[in-house]
Each structure stands twice: as C-alpha cells, then as structure tokens.
Design a protein around this motif. Structure first.
Motif, PDB file in Angstrom:
ATOM      1  N   ASP A   1       0.812  -1.223   0.000  1.00  0.00           N
ATOM      2  CA  ASP A   1       0.000   0.000   0.000  1.00  0.00           C
ATOM      3  C   ASP A   1       0.843   1.270   0.000  1.00  0.00           C
ATOM      4  O   ASP A   1       0.555   2.208  -0.757  1.00  0.00           O
ATOM      5  CB  ASP A   1      -0.937   0.003   1.219  1.00  0.00           C
ATOM      6  CG  ASP A   1      -1.903  -1.158   1.205  1.00  0.00           C
ATOM      7  OD1 ASP A   1      -3.090  -0.949   0.901  1.00  0.00           O
ATOM      8  OD2 ASP A   1      -1.476  -2.297   1.493  1.00  0.00           O
ATOM      9  N   LEU A   2       1.868   1.314   0.835  1.00  0.00           N
ATOM     10  CA  LEU A   2       2.673   2.537   0.917  1.00  0.00           C
ATOM     11  C   LEU A   2       3.508   2.780  -0.341  1.00  0.00           C
ATOM     12  O   LEU A   2       3.556   3.918  -0.830  1.00  0.00           O
ATOM     13  CB  LEU A   2       3.555   2.499   2.165  1.00  0.00           C
ATOM     14  CG  LEU A   2       2.803   2.667   3.492  1.00  0.00           C
ATOM     15  CD1 LEU A   2       3.725   2.404   4.677  1.00  0.00           C
ATOM     16  CD2 LEU A   2       2.176   4.052   3.605  1.00  0.00           C
ATOM     17  N   PRO A   3       4.160   1.763  -0.921  1.00  0.00           N
ATOM     18  CA  PRO A   3       4.854   2.018  -2.186  1.00  0.00           C
ATOM     19  C   PRO A   3       3.910   2.434  -3.314  1.00  0.00           C
ATOM     20  O   PRO A   3       4.252   3.290  -4.136  1.00  0.00           O
ATOM     21  CB  PRO A   3       5.528   0.681  -2.508  1.00  0.00           C
ATOM     22  CG  PRO A   3       5.601  -0.049  -1.238  1.00  0.00           C
ATOM     23  CD  PRO A   3       4.444   0.416  -0.419  1.00  0.00           C
ATOM     24  N   VAL A   4       2.714   1.840  -3.343  1.00  0.00           N
ATOM     25  CA  VAL A   4       1.749   2.231  -4.375  1.00  0.00           C
ATOM     26  C   VAL A   4       1.248   3.650  -4.118  1.00  0.00           C
ATOM     27  O   VAL A   4       1.049   4.431  -5.063  1.00  0.00           O
ATOM     28  CB  VAL A   4       0.578   1.231  -4.430  1.00  0.00           C
ATOM     29  CG1 VAL A   4      -0.533   1.750  -5.332  1.00  0.00           C
ATOM     30  CG2 VAL A   4       1.068  -0.122  -4.937  1.00  0.00           C
ATOM     31  N   LEU A   5       1.059   4.005  -2.859  1.00  0.00           N
ATOM     32  CA  LEU A   5       0.682   5.382  -2.524  1.00  0.00           C
ATOM     33  C   LEU A   5       1.725   6.361  -3.049  1.00  0.00           C
ATOM     34  O   LEU A   5       1.381   7.402  -3.642  1.00  0.00           O
ATOM     35  CB  LEU A   5       0.534   5.513  -1.007  1.00  0.00           C
ATOM     36  CG  LEU A   5       0.203   6.905  -0.462  1.00  0.00           C
ATOM     37  CD1 LEU A   5      -1.205   7.323  -0.865  1.00  0.00           C
ATOM     38  CD2 LEU A   5       0.343   6.932   1.055  1.00  0.00           C
TER      39      LEU A   5
ATOM     40  N   MET B   1       2.276   9.663   3.807  1.00  0.00           N
ATOM     41  CA  MET B   1       2.475   8.249   4.106  1.00  0.00           C
ATOM     42  C   MET B   1       2.302   7.982   5.603  1.00  0.00           C
ATOM     43  O   MET B   1       1.714   6.975   6.006  1.00  0.00           O
ATOM     44  CB  MET B   1       3.855   7.803   3.628  1.00  0.00           C
ATOM     45  CG  MET B   1       4.011   7.840   2.113  1.00  0.00           C
ATOM     46  SD  MET B   1       5.721   7.616   1.579  1.00  0.00           S
ATOM     47  CE  MET B   1       5.948   5.868   1.911  1.00  0.00           C
ATOM     48  N   HIS B   2       2.816   8.880   6.439  1.00  0.00           N
ATOM     49  CA  HIS B   2       2.614   8.734   7.884  1.00  0.00           C
ATOM     50  C   HIS B   2       1.128   8.794   8.230  1.00  0.00           C
ATOM     51  O   HIS B   2       0.645   8.016   9.064  1.00  0.00           O
ATOM     52  CB  HIS B   2       3.373   9.826   8.641  1.00  0.00           C
ATOM     53  CG  HIS B   2       4.836   9.552   8.803  1.00  0.00           C
ATOM     54  ND1 HIS B   2       5.766   9.855   7.829  1.00  0.00           N
ATOM     55  CD2 HIS B   2       5.539   8.987   9.824  1.00  0.00           C
ATOM     56  CE1 HIS B   2       6.969   9.505   8.246  1.00  0.00           C
ATOM     57  NE2 HIS B   2       6.865   8.967   9.452  1.00  0.00           N
ATOM     58  N   SER B   3       0.412   9.699   7.603  1.00  0.00           N
ATOM     59  CA  SER B   3      -1.018   9.831   7.868  1.00  0.00           C
ATOM     60  C   SER B   3      -1.768   8.571   7.468  1.00  0.00           C
ATOM     61  O   SER B   3      -2.633   8.078   8.213  1.00  0.00           O
ATOM     62  CB  SER B   3      -1.569  11.040   7.094  1.00  0.00           C
ATOM     63  OG  SER B   3      -2.973  11.143   7.239  1.00  0.00           O
ATOM     64  N   PHE B   4      -1.450   8.027   6.307  1.00  0.00           N
ATOM     65  CA  PHE B   4      -2.110   6.815   5.811  1.00  0.00           C
ATOM     66  C   PHE B   4      -1.858   5.650   6.763  1.00  0.00           C
ATOM     67  O   PHE B   4      -2.791   4.921   7.138  1.00  0.00           O
ATOM     68  CB  PHE B   4      -1.570   6.487   4.414  1.00  0.00           C
ATOM     69  CG  PHE B   4      -2.227   5.306   3.755  1.00  0.00           C
ATOM     70  CD1 PHE B   4      -3.349   5.474   2.969  1.00  0.00           C
ATOM     71  CD2 PHE B   4      -1.713   4.019   3.910  1.00  0.00           C
ATOM     72  CE1 PHE B   4      -3.958   4.387   2.349  1.00  0.00           C
ATOM     73  CE2 PHE B   4      -2.307   2.934   3.315  1.00  0.00           C
ATOM     74  CZ  PHE B   4      -3.441   3.115   2.519  1.00  0.00           C
ATOM     75  N   ALA B   5      -0.601   5.456   7.156  1.00  0.00           N
ATOM     76  CA  ALA B   5      -0.255   4.331   8.025  1.00  0.00           C
ATOM     77  C   ALA B   5      -0.867   4.504   9.414  1.00  0.00           C
ATOM     78  O   ALA B   5      -1.349   3.527  10.008  1.00  0.00           O
ATOM     79  CB  ALA B   5       1.262   4.196   8.124  1.00  0.00           C
ATOM     80  N   TYR B   6      -0.849   5.734   9.926  1.00  0.00           N
ATOM     81  CA  TYR B   6      -1.419   5.958  11.260  1.00  0.00           C
ATOM     82  C   TYR B   6      -2.916   5.708  11.253  1.00  0.00           C
ATOM     83  O   TYR B   6      -3.463   5.103  12.193  1.00  0.00           O
ATOM     84  CB  TYR B   6      -1.141   7.382  11.745  1.00  0.00           C
ATOM     85  CG  TYR B   6      -1.797   7.637  13.082  1.00  0.00           C
ATOM     86  CD1 TYR B   6      -1.202   7.183  14.259  1.00  0.00           C
ATOM     87  CD2 TYR B   6      -3.029   8.282  13.165  1.00  0.00           C
ATOM     88  CE1 TYR B   6      -1.821   7.380  15.480  1.00  0.00           C
ATOM     89  CE2 TYR B   6      -3.649   8.469  14.387  1.00  0.00           C
ATOM     90  CZ  TYR B   6      -3.039   8.023  15.545  1.00  0.00           C
ATOM     91  OH  TYR B   6      -3.665   8.203  16.755  1.00  0.00           O
ATOM     92  N   SER B   7      -3.597   6.166  10.216  1.00  0.00           N
ATOM     93  CA  SER B   7      -5.040   5.952  10.121  1.00  0.00           C
ATOM     94  C   SER B   7      -5.366   4.465  10.104  1.00  0.00           C
ATOM     95  O   SER B   7      -6.298   3.998  10.780  1.00  0.00           O
ATOM     96  CB  SER B   7      -5.576   6.634   8.855  1.00  0.00           C
ATOM     97  OG  SER B   7      -6.959   6.404   8.705  1.00  0.00           O
TER      98      SER B   7
ATOM     99  N   ALA C   1       9.149   1.054   2.383  1.00  0.00           N
ATOM    100  CA  ALA C   1       8.452   1.430   1.157  1.00  0.00           C
ATOM    101  C   ALA C   1       9.298   2.340   0.285  1.00  0.00           C
ATOM    102  O   ALA C   1       9.302   2.221  -0.945  1.00  0.00           O
ATOM    103  CB  ALA C   1       7.133   2.111   1.507  1.00  0.00           C
ATOM    104  N   GLN C   2      10.028   3.243   0.908  1.00  0.00           N
ATOM    105  CA  GLN C   2      10.809   4.234   0.155  1.00  0.00           C
ATOM    106  C   GLN C   2      12.032   3.634  -0.524  1.00  0.00           C
ATOM    107  O   GLN C   2      12.561   4.220  -1.472  1.00  0.00           O
ATOM    108  CB  GLN C   2      11.234   5.364   1.094  1.00  0.00           C
ATOM    109  CG  GLN C   2      10.071   6.247   1.532  1.00  0.00           C
ATOM    110  CD  GLN C   2      10.467   7.251   2.601  1.00  0.00           C
ATOM    111  OE1 GLN C   2      11.352   6.990   3.422  1.00  0.00           O
ATOM    112  NE2 GLN C   2       9.817   8.407   2.603  1.00  0.00           N
ATOM    113  N   THR C   3      12.484   2.504  -0.049  1.00  0.00           N
ATOM    114  CA  THR C   3      13.688   1.887  -0.630  1.00  0.00           C
ATOM    115  C   THR C   3      13.372   0.628  -1.430  1.00  0.00           C
ATOM    116  O   THR C   3      14.288   0.006  -1.968  1.00  0.00           O
ATOM    117  CB  THR C   3      14.688   1.529   0.481  1.00  0.00           C
ATOM    118  OG1 THR C   3      14.067   0.653   1.430  1.00  0.00           O
ATOM    119  CG2 THR C   3      15.150   2.784   1.213  1.00  0.00           C
ATOM    120  N   LEU C   4      12.106   0.280  -1.522  1.00  0.00           N
ATOM    121  CA  LEU C   4      11.726  -0.960  -2.201  1.00  0.00           C
ATOM    122  C   LEU C   4      11.783  -0.770  -3.716  1.00  0.00           C
ATOM    123  O   LEU C   4      11.154   0.139  -4.260  1.00  0.00           O
ATOM    124  CB  LEU C   4      10.297  -1.345  -1.784  1.00  0.00           C
ATOM    125  CG  LEU C   4       9.820  -2.754  -2.127  1.00  0.00           C
ATOM    126  CD1 LEU C   4      10.590  -3.789  -1.291  1.00  0.00           C
ATOM    127  CD2 LEU C   4       8.321  -2.876  -1.857  1.00  0.00           C
TER     128      LEU C   4
END
Length: 232
Positions: free
Chosen positions: A68-72, A156-162, A200-203
């Motif tokens: 989800d985070l890499p796609v975001l 990304m922080h907001s998405f993961a925290y939610s 996610a940022q390094t994938l």
C-alpha cells in the motif's frame, strides 16, 4: 558541509488537511473493517494484546510497507505529473493484489467513498474521471494529498497511522481491550510506522507487492464466520 536538500516543510494549512485525512471522523467507513483480525481473534489464534501487537506489526511492515505505501508513493507522483496511464496501472495493480473478496470489497468501498467525498470537497472532476474502474483507497488518498499539497512522506505517515488506529480500535472491541490497554498498544506500535515507510521508500518497483497467508486465510474464513462485528 551537508549540501543535501532540506526536507519539505508542511504548511499550516497542509498540516490541517493531513489531520483531516487521518481523522476517524473521515466519512469513508474504515471503522467497519478488521481485515481478518476479527476471525484471527475469534478462532483463538490471537488471545492477548501482545498477540495482536505481533499481528499488526507484521501486517504493517510486510503488508503496508511492501504494497500500500509504495503504491501510494507511485500514485502520488503519477497524480503530480498528470500521468493518467500510470494512475490507472497502479489502481489495477493494487486491486489485483487483494487476495480475497472481502479485502477487495473493502478497498473498493473505501476508495469510492473517498472519491465521492473529494468530489464534494472540490477536487477536480476531470482527475476523478480518469479512472477506468473503481478506485482503491490508496489511489484516492494520494490524490487528496496531491490536491492539498501535503508532502509525500507526511502523507504516508497519515495513511499508516489511520490504518493502525482503525485496527487497534477493532481489537479494542474484539479481544476486548480496555481503553488504556488500547492506547498502550497504539503507542507500542507507533515506532513501526517509520520502519514501514522506510521499507516502502527503498523498495525496488519490481518488488512491490505482498502476500500475507495468515491474513488472507483469516479474511477468507471470516466471510463465513457465523457471528461478527466487522464486514471483513
């Protein structure tokens, strides 16, 4: 001397939009889903707050962190560049990675709800109409972040925290956990969010994707669970 570029500064208004997006009051219905957590607890696989912490940490790092985070991230950049082809490709990809009907339905329903909300809040209808099929939630979340000029890492922080807050809220009802125990669980897992974002940022793009067999099996079995509080 360090000549690296400074990190983007979130403006006060963008910061408020960030809070808005991660608020449990955002009317997209995320509170109605447990993503297989309800079955895992009901079946006895998870019995304590520590068990739930292990489960959520794994999903956060190897689910959100690798899918989800890499796609975001990719969708955010596609929206920035008006690259409608890439937006659609990432939307199709994320939908294809939902391995049960419940997980796909959840993603669709959250995505459509956020799409409808963004349209009502003034996001360009032209952008929203570029999608060929129902949107995934992360695709719409990326559009919201781009529209309100929220820096990508903050988004990304907001998405993961939610996501984490909704999962802890689900565990509070299912285990059940007291309010203080739930807050301890949330605080215990907060440090996992930067780890997931760093992953996610390094994938590499070729490695984006995740399969979590335990969660998938729990989600599949949840579809036939006799008594349940959550839709997935």
């Amino acid at each position: 001397m360090d000549h690296s570029e400074p990190a983007p500064v979130t403006s006060p208004l963008a910061l408020l939009h960030l809070f808005h997006l991660s608020s449990p009051a955002l009317p997209v219905g995320a509170y109605a889903y447990s993503q297989g957590l309800e079955y895992a607890i009901d079946s006895g696989q998870l019995k304590t707050a520590a068990d739930v912490a292990d489960w959520l940490s794994g999903v956060l790092l190897y689910g959100l962190g690798q899918l989800d985070l890499p796609v975001l991230m990719a969708a955010y950049r596609a929206w920035e560049n008006n690259d409608w082809l890439a937006v659609n490709q990432w939307n199709f990809f994320l939908r294809a990675c939902r391995e049960t009907s419940e997980l796909l339905l959840e993603d669709e329903q959250l995505g459509v709800a956020l799409q409808r909300l963004l349209l009502d809040l003034g996001v360009s209808a032209d952008a929203l109409q570029t999608l060929n099929v129902k949107p995934s939630f992360a695709i719409m979340f990326a559009l919201a972040g781009h529209h309100w000029k929220i820096p990508l890492t903050d988004l990304m922080h907001s998405f993961a925290y939610s996501w984490l807050e909704n999962q802890v809220a689900a565990a509070t009802k299912i285990v059940p956990l007291g309010q203080t125990a739930a807050q301890k669980l949330l605080l215990q897992l907060l440090p996992e969010i930067p780890k997931a974002i760093a992953k996610a940022q390094t994938l590499p793009a070729a490695d984006i994707g995740a399969s979590l067999p335990g969660q998938v099996m729990a989600s599949s079995l949840h579809e036939y669970q006799y008594s349940r509080l959550f839709r997935s």
